[in-house]
Design a protein around this motif. Structure first.
Motif, PDB file in Angstrom:
ATOM      1  N   PHE A  30     -21.393 105.019  92.133  1.00 33.19           N
ATOM      2  CA  PHE A  30     -21.840 106.057  92.055  1.00 33.19           C
ATOM      3  C   PHE A  30     -21.323 106.937  91.154  1.00 33.19           C
ATOM      4  O   PHE A  30     -19.978 107.340  91.044  1.00 33.19           O
ATOM      5  CB  PHE A  30     -21.498 107.078  93.331  1.00 33.19           C
ATOM      6  CG  PHE A  30     -22.342 106.373  94.404  1.00 33.19           C
ATOM      7  CD1 PHE A  30     -23.715 106.225  94.326  1.00 33.19           C
ATOM      8  CD2 PHE A  30     -21.694 106.133  95.697  1.00 33.19           C
ATOM      9  CE1 PHE A  30     -24.415 105.489  95.615  1.00 33.19           C
ATOM     10  CE2 PHE A  30     -22.318 105.843  97.107  1.00 33.19           C
ATOM     11  CZ  PHE A  30     -23.627 105.441  96.773  1.00 33.19           C
ATOM     12  N   GLY A  31     -21.995 106.992  89.768  1.00 29.22           N
ATOM     13  CA  GLY A  31     -21.440 107.693  88.648  1.00 29.22           C
ATOM     14  C   GLY A  31     -20.032 106.670  88.271  1.00 29.22           C
ATOM     15  O   GLY A  31     -20.381 105.561  87.897  1.00 29.22           O
ATOM     16  N   GLY A  32     -18.929 107.290  87.966  1.00 31.32           N
ATOM     17  CA  GLY A  32     -17.986 106.526  87.691  1.00 31.32           C
ATOM     18  C   GLY A  32     -17.362 105.764  88.785  1.00 31.32           C
ATOM     19  O   GLY A  32     -16.132 105.301  88.346  1.00 31.32           O
ATOM     20  N   LEU A  33     -17.474 106.147  89.858  1.00 30.54           N
ATOM     21  CA  LEU A  33     -16.952 105.576  91.107  1.00 30.54           C
ATOM     22  C   LEU A  33     -17.515 104.233  91.551  1.00 30.54           C
ATOM     23  O   LEU A  33     -18.618 104.080  91.846  1.00 30.54           O
ATOM     24  CB  LEU A  33     -16.860 106.635  92.378  1.00 30.54           C
ATOM     25  CG  LEU A  33     -16.255 106.261  93.678  1.00 30.54           C
ATOM     26  CD1 LEU A  33     -14.671 106.423  93.404  1.00 30.54           C
ATOM     27  CD2 LEU A  33     -16.785 107.056  94.681  1.00 30.54           C
ATOM     28  N   ALA A  34     -16.558 103.161  91.508  1.00 27.46           N
ATOM     29  CA  ALA A  34     -17.186 101.746  91.748  1.00 27.46           C
ATOM     30  C   ALA A  34     -16.780 101.675  93.114  1.00 27.46           C
ATOM     31  O   ALA A  34     -15.789 101.529  93.710  1.00 27.46           O
ATOM     32  CB  ALA A  34     -16.332 100.931  90.966  1.00 27.46           C
ATOM     33  N   VAL A  35     -18.269 101.672  94.036  1.00 22.32           N
ATOM     34  CA  VAL A  35     -17.812 101.651  95.658  1.00 22.32           C
ATOM     35  C   VAL A  35     -17.752 100.126  95.998  1.00 22.32           C
ATOM     36  O   VAL A  35     -16.972  99.631  96.767  1.00 22.32           O
ATOM     37  CB  VAL A  35     -19.285 102.340  96.164  1.00 22.32           C
ATOM     38  CG1 VAL A  35     -19.069 102.109  97.705  1.00 22.32           C
ATOM     39  CG2 VAL A  35     -19.074 103.743  95.674  1.00 22.32           C
ATOM     40  N   LEU A  36     -18.455  99.346  95.225  1.00 25.44           N
ATOM     41  CA  LEU A  36     -18.603  97.840  95.517  1.00 25.44           C
ATOM     42  C   LEU A  36     -18.320  97.171  94.331  1.00 25.44           C
ATOM     43  O   LEU A  36     -19.166  97.416  93.232  1.00 25.44           O
ATOM     44  CB  LEU A  36     -19.948  97.458  96.260  1.00 25.44           C
ATOM     45  CG  LEU A  36     -20.192  98.012  97.640  1.00 25.44           C
ATOM     46  CD1 LEU A  36     -21.422  97.637  98.225  1.00 25.44           C
ATOM     47  CD2 LEU A  36     -19.060  97.627  98.511  1.00 25.44           C
ATOM     48  N   SER A  37     -17.496  96.209  94.248  1.00 23.21           N
ATOM     49  CA  SER A  37     -17.368  95.323  92.933  1.00 23.21           C
ATOM     50  C   SER A  37     -17.597  93.789  93.174  1.00 23.21           C
ATOM     51  O   SER A  37     -16.791  93.460  94.225  1.00 23.21           O
ATOM     52  CB  SER A  37     -15.960  95.513  92.341  1.00 23.21           C
ATOM     53  OG  SER A  37     -15.758  96.944  92.362  1.00 23.21           O
ATOM     54  N   THR A  38     -18.889  93.154  92.722  1.00 25.58           N
ATOM     55  CA  THR A  38     -19.068  91.938  92.944  1.00 25.58           C
ATOM     56  C   THR A  38     -18.679  91.286  94.266  1.00 25.58           C
ATOM     57  O   THR A  38     -17.801  90.514  94.508  1.00 25.58           O
ATOM     58  CB  THR A  38     -18.224  91.032  91.866  1.00 25.58           C
ATOM     59  OG1 THR A  38     -16.953  91.215  91.963  1.00 25.58           O
ATOM     60  CG2 THR A  38     -18.764  91.195  90.448  1.00 25.58           C
ATOM     61  N   VAL A  39     -19.452  91.879  95.316  1.00 27.07           N
ATOM     62  CA  VAL A  39     -19.134  91.332  96.739  1.00 27.07           C
ATOM     63  C   VAL A  39     -19.896  90.444  97.091  1.00 27.07           C
ATOM     64  O   VAL A  39     -21.277  90.565  96.498  1.00 27.07           O
ATOM     65  CB  VAL A  39     -19.534  92.719  97.785  1.00 27.07           C
ATOM     66  CG1 VAL A  39     -19.515  92.378  99.045  1.00 27.07           C
ATOM     67  CG2 VAL A  39     -18.150  93.846  97.246  1.00 27.07           C
ATOM     68  N   ASP A  40     -19.471  89.374  97.768  1.00 24.15           N
ATOM     69  CA  ASP A  40     -20.181  88.171  98.193  1.00 24.15           C
ATOM     70  C   ASP A  40     -20.055  88.357  99.823  1.00 24.15           C
ATOM     71  O   ASP A  40     -19.082  88.640 100.299  1.00 24.15           O
ATOM     72  CB  ASP A  40     -19.813  87.067  97.643  1.00 24.15           C
ATOM     73  CG  ASP A  40     -19.679  86.944  96.385  1.00 24.15           C
ATOM     74  OD1 ASP A  40     -20.911  87.146  95.658  1.00 24.15           O
ATOM     75  OD2 ASP A  40     -19.105  86.619  95.664  1.00 24.15           O
ATOM     76  N   LEU A  41     -21.342  87.698 100.592  1.00 25.08           N
ATOM     77  CA  LEU A  41     -21.037  87.786 102.114  1.00 25.08           C
ATOM     78  C   LEU A  41     -22.469  86.674 102.423  1.00 25.08           C
ATOM     79  O   LEU A  41     -23.466  86.805 101.877  1.00 25.08           O
ATOM     80  CB  LEU A  41     -21.433  89.121 102.514  1.00 25.08           C
ATOM     81  CG  LEU A  41     -21.672  89.316 103.881  1.00 25.08           C
ATOM     82  CD1 LEU A  41     -20.302  88.937 104.594  1.00 25.08           C
ATOM     83  CD2 LEU A  41     -22.186  90.475 104.420  1.00 25.08           C
ATOM     84  N   THR A  42     -21.803  85.906 103.039  1.00 27.43           N
ATOM     85  CA  THR A  42     -22.780  84.808 103.741  1.00 27.43           C
ATOM     86  C   THR A  42     -22.954  85.061 105.172  1.00 27.43           C
ATOM     87  O   THR A  42     -21.840  85.033 105.964  1.00 27.43           O
ATOM     88  CB  THR A  42     -22.586  83.391 103.418  1.00 27.43           C
ATOM     89  OG1 THR A  42     -22.218  83.351 101.865  1.00 27.43           O
ATOM     90  CG2 THR A  42     -23.561  82.567 103.902  1.00 27.43           C
ATOM     91  N   VAL A  43     -23.983  85.045 105.914  1.00 25.63           N
ATOM     92  CA  VAL A  43     -24.143  85.305 107.123  1.00 25.63           C
ATOM     93  C   VAL A  43     -25.046  84.082 107.622  1.00 25.63           C
ATOM     94  O   VAL A  43     -26.122  83.995 106.883  1.00 25.63           O
ATOM     95  CB  VAL A  43     -24.644  86.591 107.542  1.00 25.63           C
ATOM     96  CG1 VAL A  43     -24.893  86.477 109.163  1.00 25.63           C
ATOM     97  CG2 VAL A  43     -23.648  87.879 107.295  1.00 25.63           C
ATOM     98  N   ARG A  44     -24.762  83.212 108.537  1.00 24.69           N
ATOM     99  CA  ARG A  44     -25.596  82.255 108.902  1.00 24.69           C
ATOM    100  C   ARG A  44     -26.218  82.521 110.078  1.00 24.69           C
ATOM    101  O   ARG A  44     -25.788  83.379 110.968  1.00 24.69           O
ATOM    102  CB  ARG A  44     -24.421  80.724 109.061  1.00 24.69           C
ATOM    103  CG  ARG A  44     -24.050  80.392 107.808  1.00 24.69           C
ATOM    104  CD  ARG A  44     -22.975  79.149 107.931  1.00 24.69           C
ATOM    105  NE  ARG A  44     -22.426  78.855 106.579  1.00 24.69           N
ATOM    106  CZ  ARG A  44     -23.281  78.100 105.673  1.00 24.69           C
ATOM    107  NH1 ARG A  44     -24.349  77.828 106.205  1.00 24.69           N
ATOM    108  NH2 ARG A  44     -22.617  77.636 104.563  1.00 24.69           N
ATOM    109  N   ALA A  45     -27.284  81.838 110.370  1.00 21.05           N
ATOM    110  CA  ALA A  45     -28.349  81.917 111.284  1.00 21.05           C
ATOM    111  C   ALA A  45     -27.472  81.912 112.700  1.00 21.05           C
ATOM    112  O   ALA A  45     -26.901  80.872 112.772  1.00 21.05           O
ATOM    113  CB  ALA A  45     -29.554  81.096 111.277  1.00 21.05           C
TER     114      ALA A  45
END
Lengths: 271, 371
Positions: A30-45
């Motif tokens: 959001f503007g200069g504010l990095a809220v998420l940086s290269t986030v990975d997430l895996t959810v299996r069925a």
């Protein structure tokens, strides 16, 4: 993209379930504010997957990215092979995504039953023309939806209050109303944003039981943001930890709680 | 006690009976009453359509609009101008609906990005533009003088006076439009709109295309405003810039709130309020009419925050409780039992009960015998 801090035991379970949700390298600013940086997430069925982290870690922001409310500047989000970032937000429900909110959002002017029926929006035949030409089958269909809604209300212990205004219910029941509304959309993946927030101890136990039953009986995969570690430990198969918008670690609840980086991000590092 | 929200609040049979009786009265009425009274009722029907449109937008979709007057004006002028050029009346009507609906859809493109008070601010500008426009384009609109138009004359075969003819036509069209609006907001669409009203974020994540809904409702509300304008001109045969003053937009919104949001009957009550209350207030004291009008408005909001229709629904829902209350307070405890004994055979059993037991007090009130 593999991150040094991430240490997922990939070969922990012998038959890996198919991936349902794959978040890869998502960055949100959001503007200069990095809220998420290269986030990975895996959810299996079929999993109940917990998303934890200190306040401001970006958990709800990630939820909002997955449910299409925020557009991340980088990365990809796939649900069962469909690229969610290419879809307008209102299409995601049709792809099998449903969610609840930290504070239940319910219409106080209609009954609990009407509120949960809103969840069937995407399952309904939108063609009004069809309804005119096949009134009989449309009525049957309407009846079937209503019955399904009432069955789910009964399943969640809300059938006695089906014709009350949601505003008259205790907080815990309002949260369950929202849960039923989300379930009626027949999702593949259910996102729960702090389902235990504001609940007393016994209610949390009931809720955990309900979430597990939902997964077992309806085959719904669950991803939940939660601060209540008791709930996380008791129901999740897998936990993903975020801190300051970054991946910290992932694993079972017990593994994650022993992880030094997790202890550090919650308690600070030892001198 | 207010907790239970039952969907069909008033039983189906009672509703049908009420509608049949109302229809019978409305059909016979113009034969008996004066042209002035007929015109007043016709105006109520015309305004009910305008307000029903506003109810779709503000009541159901929760979008506050102060611009309904502009769409009413477009509809009214379209009708007047096309009638002056001798267009068939059906075509006038279609245009009076479609033109404002199109303008509404165009306005909605930027407006649906806004909500709440921001949208209200934007919609104020519509009548502010429309009034000077109507004055300036005097070649088309007759300027400040307004337009007198030959429409709504009774055909000779009908054998009706003009006011009676306009009455029947306007009431029929209005009833059809109100019925359509009533049906449109039921079921899936109604639920979608109520979630949009509650939270657009929740609506989007439930799969509801929020912007599309808002645009369609905006266009439909504008079309209803225009159709109301047509009906207005059909019975008044005159339109001038004053009739779409921007205060009208605010008055319409006030009337809707007084009548009751999210209720088809509420729109009709609102139209009655809009047409009759200024007259009544003028009769009481013409100098202080706005003051009295404002006081009436405040009183309704204080004692019936859900509007008159909402209050009526609440009373109906609590009728059993109220009947019981009435029953316990009305036949005073001091009433000699002897009087009751002659009233009928049902009372004899009460003698045995004696005293002020609930069974006795409810049974002696005829209104609660249904239970």
């Amino acid at each position: 993209m593999v991150l040094p801090a991430l240490s997922v035991p990939a070969d922990a379970q012998p038959p890996p379930r198919p991936e349902l949700l794959a978040v890869r390298g998502v960055s949100l600013r959001f503007g200069g504010l990095a809220v998420l940086s290269t986030v990975d997430l895996t959810v299996r069925a079929g999993e109940i997957h917990g998303l934890v982290g200190p306040n401001g870690a970006g958990k709800t922001s990630l939820f909002n990215c997955i449910s299409g409310l925020y557009r991340p500047q980088a990365g990809s989000i796939n649900l069962d092979g469909a690229d969610l970032l290419r879809c307008p937000p209102h299409r995601l429900a049709g792809l099998g995504l449903a969610r609840t909110f930290q504070h239940p959002i319910l219409d106080q002017h209609t009954s609990v039953l009407e509120n949960v029926l809103t969840g069937t929006y995407t399952c309904q035949d939108s063609a009004a023309v069809g309804r005119v030409f096949h009134p009989r089958s449309a009525l049957r269909e309407k009846d079937r939806r209503r019955q399904k809604a009432r069955a789910l209300l009964a399943y969640s212990g809300l059938i006695d209050v089906e014709d009350q205004s949601p505003g008259t219910l205790p907080h815990a029941e309002q949260k369950r109303v929202e849960l039923v509304r989300a379930l009626l959309a027949e999702p593949k993946l259910l996102l729960l944003d702090e389902p235990a927030g504001g609940l007393v101890h016994s209610e949390v136990d009931e809720l955990g039981e309900l979430i597990r039953r939902i997964r077992d009986d309806h085959g719904v995969t669950v991803l939940l943001v939660e601060h209540h570690m008791g709930l996380i430990s008791s129901i999740t198969d897998h936990v993903h930890v975020l801190a300051e918008g970054r991946n910290v670690t992932a694993g079972t609840a017990a593994e994650v709680q022993r992880h030094p980086a997790v202890i550090e991000s919650y308690l600070g590092s030892a001198p | 006690m207010n907790a239970r929200i039952r969907q069909p609040t008033v039983p189906w049979l009672v509703r049908v009976a009420a509608v049949v009786v109302a229809l019978a009265v409305l059909v016979i009425l113009p034969q008996q009453s004066t042209p002035y009274d007929n015109l007043q009722i016709t105006l109520v029907a015309a305004w009910a359509v305008v307000i029903a449109g506003l109810n779709l937008l503000t009541g159901y979709a929760g979008q506050i609009s102060l611009g309904q007057a502009a769409f009413f004006g477009i509809g009214a002028y379209t009708t007047a101008i096309t009638a002056l050029h001798g267009w068939p009346v059906v075509l006038s009507f279609a245009l009076a609906f479609l033109l404002p609906a199109t303008v509404g859809a165009l306005v909605a493109i930027p407006a649906v990005r806004l909500r709440g008070h921001a949208l209200a601010m934007i919609t104020i500008s519509l009548p502010l533009v429309a009034v000077p426009l109507a004055k300036r384009l005097d070649g088309l609109t007759g300027g400040s003088q307004g337009l007198t138009t030959p429409i709504g004359s009774a055909p000779t075969w009908s054998g009706l006076a003009d006011d009676q003819w306009a009455y029947y036509v306007v009431l029929t069209v209005a009833a059809a439009l109100l019925a359509l609006a009533h049906v449109a907001v039921r079921g899936r669409t109604g639920r979608a709109l109520s979630l949009i009203r509650t939270s657009e974020v929740a609506a989007v994540t439930t799969g509801i295309p929020v912007r599309r809904y808002k645009m369609v409702v905006f266009a439909l509300a504008s079309g209803y405003g225009g159709a109301g304008g047509f009906l207005y001109v059909y019975c008044v045969r005159f339109v001038s810039p004053e009739s779409l003053d921007f205060l009208l937009g605010i008055t319409l919104l006030c009337s809707l709130v007084v009548g009751g949001l999210r209720s088809s009957a509420g729109s009709v009550v609102a139209a009655c309020f809009y047409v009759y209350v200024p007259n009544l207030v003028g009769d009481i004291n013409p100098e202080k009419s706005s003051l009295i009008y404002g006081a009436v408005l405040l009183l309704v909001l204080l004692f019936a925050p859900a509007g008159i229709a909402g209050a009526a629904r609440g009373l109906w829902r609590r009728r059993k409780l109220l009947a019981r209350k009435l029953a316990t307070s009305w036949p005073a405890p001091s009433t000699p039992t002897g009087y009751l004994a002659v009233a009928g055979s049902t009372e004899t059993s009460q003698e045995e009960n004696g005293g002020l037991t609930p069974t006795r007090s409810t049974a002696s009130n005829p209104s609660s015998k249904t239970r």
